[in-house]
Write a protein that holds these residues in place. Structure first.
Motif, PDB file in Angstrom:
ATOM      1  N   TRP A 142       0.824  -1.213   0.000  1.00 28.41           N
ATOM      2  CA  TRP A 142       0.000   0.000   0.000  1.00 28.41           C
ATOM      3  C   TRP A 142       0.861   1.268   0.000  1.00 28.41           C
ATOM      4  O   TRP A 142       0.694   2.146  -0.845  1.00 28.41           O
ATOM      5  N   LEU A 143       1.802   1.361   0.960  1.00 31.06           N
ATOM      6  CA  LEU A 143       2.555   2.610   1.137  1.00 31.06           C
ATOM      7  C   LEU A 143       3.824   2.674   0.280  1.00 31.06           C
ATOM      8  O   LEU A 143       4.063   3.659  -0.410  1.00 31.06           O
ATOM      9  N   GLY A 146       2.972   2.337  -3.273  1.00 31.67           N
ATOM     10  CA  GLY A 146       2.191   3.547  -3.552  1.00 31.67           C
ATOM     11  C   GLY A 146       3.104   4.750  -3.747  1.00 31.67           C
ATOM     12  O   GLY A 146       2.926   5.537  -4.690  1.00 31.67           O
ATOM     13  N   THR A 248      -3.000   9.297   0.417  1.00 30.85           N
ATOM     14  CA  THR A 248      -2.965   8.178   1.354  1.00 30.85           C
ATOM     15  C   THR A 248      -3.820   8.396   2.599  1.00 30.85           C
ATOM     16  O   THR A 248      -4.405   7.445   3.120  1.00 30.85           O
ATOM     17  N   GLN A 251      -7.265   7.107   2.455  1.00 34.22           N
ATOM     18  CA  GLN A 251      -7.250   5.635   2.417  1.00 34.22           C
ATOM     19  C   GLN A 251      -7.086   5.064   3.818  1.00 34.22           C
ATOM     20  O   GLN A 251      -7.706   4.054   4.163  1.00 34.22           O
TER      21      GLN A 251
END
Ligand SMILES: [Fe+2]
Ligand SMILES: [Fe+2]
Ligand SMILES: [Fe+2]
Lengths: 330, 94
Positions: A142-143, A146, A248, A251
């Motif tokens: 995700w991070l 991302g 982010t 999210q």
């Protein structure tokens, strides 16, 4: 980013009038959105800076396999295991696309490998942090992926043809990486109390290291200005970091998790989130090889290289023997 | 590290009947190994139905400095393009 603190010539950016005709033609081509290809004339600084940047990017993809590879054998289900394996295999592919782009600039693959293994060339600071729980696989996708996407999407328009084409391939594959990570986070965040805590803990640990991926503010950096003039850097570090935070934070809210920043606040006037800077002292320390896993990562790469030597030599010897035999038969 | 595997350029033909297209390069000890590596590196998502590999050192390329003399001869031959000719609408589709 995957390539952090890339130094260029260190001189101030020349104006078109100060350039000799060859260099001016080169810069004008870039200004007009044209591509530079391997056999075209290019300033030595452009070539060297690109080798450093693409090489560091490639090394990051390769070393970046280690923190996730750590969990392949312990993935919670067979499906998760297959997905993680495919993701890590993609990263190996990304490293290879980038090495072959760097090689078009006249550096050999073995030279690049040697400089990684000796510690002379760097890789992204992010991969020197440990992956302690399964939720870290979610946080990394995700991070970390991302943040990587944020940087790589504009690089598809970079001036150097082979680099731009490698980025196009990579970007096509990255979105699966980020989505599978977020998918893990959704599962964990909506699971048992223990799972939710694990997800929060992963976000706590990966938030600031992810912000560090973009590198310290470079608005006043000569290197950055030159690299932007050459279009091998498309945005300032702060621009990309802000974009990442803005994307982010909602999210994290969706997941019901808390970003570990007491100063995080939507700024109506700016139309962006205000947020705390990461600890830049820690960043430089990690970049200089003192991260929690720096030693382990480099040892793992060195071991893989040394352990593979007999395979590389054996296959080469076999190929040469076969070639000689074929020649003799002709 | 003195024993680096040679560099191979990889060309792949996709599903839709187009020609092979250059996709990148890789290292391998021989052609067989290069094709296997190309499968893993460049076709993880069904990108191709046919792979060519050529040792990079075997490729001859035109020089960018000769761009002018090499391509100019075709610049002034606009009569090679269909739009050069004025055909009246009455003549029908052509
Ligand atoms: Fe990647
Ligand atoms: Fe990655
Ligand atoms: Fe990725």
């Amino acid at each position: 980013m995957y390539a952090q603190m890339i130094k260029s010539t260190g001189k101030t950016v020349k104006s078109l009038d100060e350039m000799d005709p060859q260099e001016r033609a080169f810069q004008e081509r870039i200004d007009a959105g044209g591509k530079i290809e391997p056999r075209d004339w290019m300033p030595e600084g452009y070539r060297k800076t690109l080798i450093r940047q693409i090489g560091q990017h490639a090394h990051s993809e390769i070393v970046g396999q280690l923190p996730e590879g750590n969990w392949i054998t312990r993935a919670p289900t067979l499906e998760r295991k297959a997905i993680l394996l495919a993701k890590v295999q993609d990263e190996a592919g990304h490293g290879l696309y980038l090495y072959c782009a760097a090689e078009t600039l006249g550096v050999s693959r073995d030279d690049l490998t040697r400089d990684l293994l000796s510690g002379k060339m760097k890789y992204s600071s992010i991969f020197n942090y440990p992956t302690l729980t399964w939720a870290d696989m979610g946080a990394v996708g995700w991070l970390v992926d991302g943040a990587a996407i944020m940087n790589q999407v504009p690089l598809q328009r970079t001036s150097y043809g082979p680099y731009a084409r490698a980025m196009v391939r990579i970007c096509k594959e990255e979105s699966f990486h980020q989505r599978q990570g977020f998918d893990i986070m959704m599962k964990m965040a909506s699971g048992t109390e223990a799972q939710r805590k694990m997800a929060q803990d992963a976000l706590n640990r990966f938030w600031y290291p992810s912000l560090m991926m973009f590198g310290p503010s470079d608005e006043n950096s000569v290197h950055s200005a030159q690299n932007m003039a050459w279009k091998i850097k498309m945005n300032t570090n702060d621009e990309l970091r802000q974009k990442f935070v803005d994307q982010t934070v909602p999210q994290a809210e969706y997941l019901g998790l808390t970003v570990p920043d007491a100063h995080l606040k939507w700024n109506e006037e700016r139309g962006h989130y205000d947020f705390s800077e990461p600890d830049w002292e820690e960043f430089f320390d990690v970049l200089n090889g003192n991260g929690p896993c720096s030693k382990e990562r480099l040892e793992a790469r060195n071991k893989a290289w040394d352990d593979g030597a007999w395979v590389r030599d054996g296959l080469m010897a076999h190929a040469e023997k076969k070639k000689a035999r074929k020649l003799a038969a002709e | 590290m003195q024993n680096e595997w040679p560099l191979w350029e990889v060309f792949i033909r996709g599903q839709h009947g187009l020609s092979h297209r250059h996709v990148g390069s890789l290292h391998a000890a021989d052609a067989e190994g290069a094709i296997k590596n190309a499968r893993d590196v460049y076709t993880r998502r069904n990108e191709g139905v046919s792979i060519w590999v050529v040792e990079a050192s075997a490729i001859a390329a035109s020089s960018p400095d000769e761009k002018g003399p090499l391509y100019e001869p075709s610049n002034d031959k606009i009569y090679r393009h269909p739009t050069f000719y004025d055909i009246p609408d009455d003549a029908g589709a052509m």
